[in-house]
Design an enzyme around this catalytic site. Sequence first.
Site, mmCIF file in Angstrom:
data_model
loop_
_atom_site.group_PDB
_atom_site.id
_atom_site.type_symbol
_atom_site.label_atom_id
_atom_site.label_comp_id
_atom_site.label_asym_id
_atom_site.label_seq_id
_atom_site.Cartn_x
_atom_site.Cartn_y
_atom_site.Cartn_z
ATOM 1 N N GLU A 40 0.815 -1.212 0.000
ATOM 2 C CA GLU A 40 0.000 0.000 0.000
ATOM 3 C C GLU A 40 0.852 1.267 0.000
ATOM 4 O OE1 GLU A 40 -2.929 0.131 -0.782
ATOM 5 O OE2 GLU A 40 -3.577 -1.933 -0.486
ATOM 6 N N TYR A 123 -6.494 6.562 3.700
ATOM 7 C CA TYR A 123 -6.562 5.514 2.686
ATOM 8 C C TYR A 123 -5.816 4.264 3.136
ATOM 9 C CZ TYR A 123 -5.216 2.436 -0.937
ATOM 10 O OH TYR A 123 -4.982 1.275 -1.613
ATOM 11 N N ASP A 141 -9.386 5.912 -2.518
ATOM 12 C CA ASP A 141 -8.276 6.438 -3.319
ATOM 13 C C ASP A 141 -8.838 7.089 -4.583
ATOM 14 O OD1 ASP A 141 -9.126 4.319 -4.811
ATOM 15 O OD2 ASP A 141 -7.111 3.701 -5.413
#
Length: 388
Positions: A40, A123, A141
């Site tokens: 991520e 996020y 996102d």
Amino acid sequence: MLDNYHLNQLAEPLLAWFVDHARVLPWRERPEPYRVWVSEIMLQQTRVEAVKPYYERFLKALPDVAALAACPEDQLMKLWEGLGYYNRVRNMQKAAVTVTEEYDGVLPADYGKLLELKGIGSYTAGAIASIAYGIPVPAVDGNVLRILTRVAADDTDIMKQSFRSAVEAQLGEMMRELTVPEELRRVLRDENVPGALNQAMMELGATVCVPNGAPLCEECPWSKMCLARAQGRMMDFPVKSKAKARRIEERTVLVIRDGEKVAIRKRPKKGLLAGLYELPNLSGALSAKEVLSYVKEQQFAPLRIEKLADAKHIFSHIEWRMSGYAILVEEAGFAAEKEPESGNGRTPEEKADGEGGLIFVDAWDARERYAIPSAFSAYAGYLKKEFD
DNA sequence: AATGCGGGGTC
DNA sequence: GACCCAGCATT
């Protein structure tokens, strides 16, 4: 924005589509917290295809939180070299230290605690919490904002922080209330509905409701209920305010060589390309005369100077227009640190650290061992190339 | 709310 | 060229 939709109405066809269309990605094979975390962070503002070659290499070098926490800075930057946004990995390492000290080396299964870690925003906290732990929180996102503004034909400016927060709140409430039919839930990995739903929204945005060019509506599980499509206005969404124009900077890049060694230096700890190595460079488009004057100031004796080709590098907010010079200098026992192994035992990295001074390194070693950003790639070839 | 922060792909 | 990308920290 989603007032007119029930999440079940959106989620069921999307999840069913995702089961059949999920790309096989390295970080999806074993969605363990640390592996999800690394993926991520790498994926922030970075495309899947760009991340792939970095991911496995990083995991192999730093297989767990403890290894990341203990990694020397230069090795860390070398592993990230070329990915950009280098603060991402610095912050991830700071967070790894925190996780080691406060959470016994395991990322907390708690959205709020994840959010407190360096480099983890709403996020990423949502992505880790949902994908690694199955917690029903959204991961909003650019993909998610795009597919939702299109399906709802919502013309709010997605650059507004308030809009993103509103979407997170709305999606979060819907996710907590979401129920998925047993037969559909069972075919999801680990029966993890929140993780699958977040990934499915991003997958839809990345592969069908694409950011550039026309969306592939024929393949979209939401095509029948998409308001943008119904209005033939798919390209009108998302509405996004324009970014500020980038500024232009002239720079003069120097390849200072002494036989087989070349001068590099470490950039400052903060700001652009923080902590990376670079060829020495100066502001402005300098003449050969001015360059020679600088070289002499640095206590070198120039033997020859040669103009190199111009080059350009585009950052998101700056454009570098570079002119280059190769300077052969006389070997001398003064000036920059020419003999890393001699003296008081400090490495050239330690000497360069924070001092901004030039260090002379083996020309071949330079690209092998030091993280040098691609802004200098036009001149990196000269690190190996001989003067006729 | 605005700005700094990379690098590469697509159209 | 312009736009965009599995964003975050700082001010």
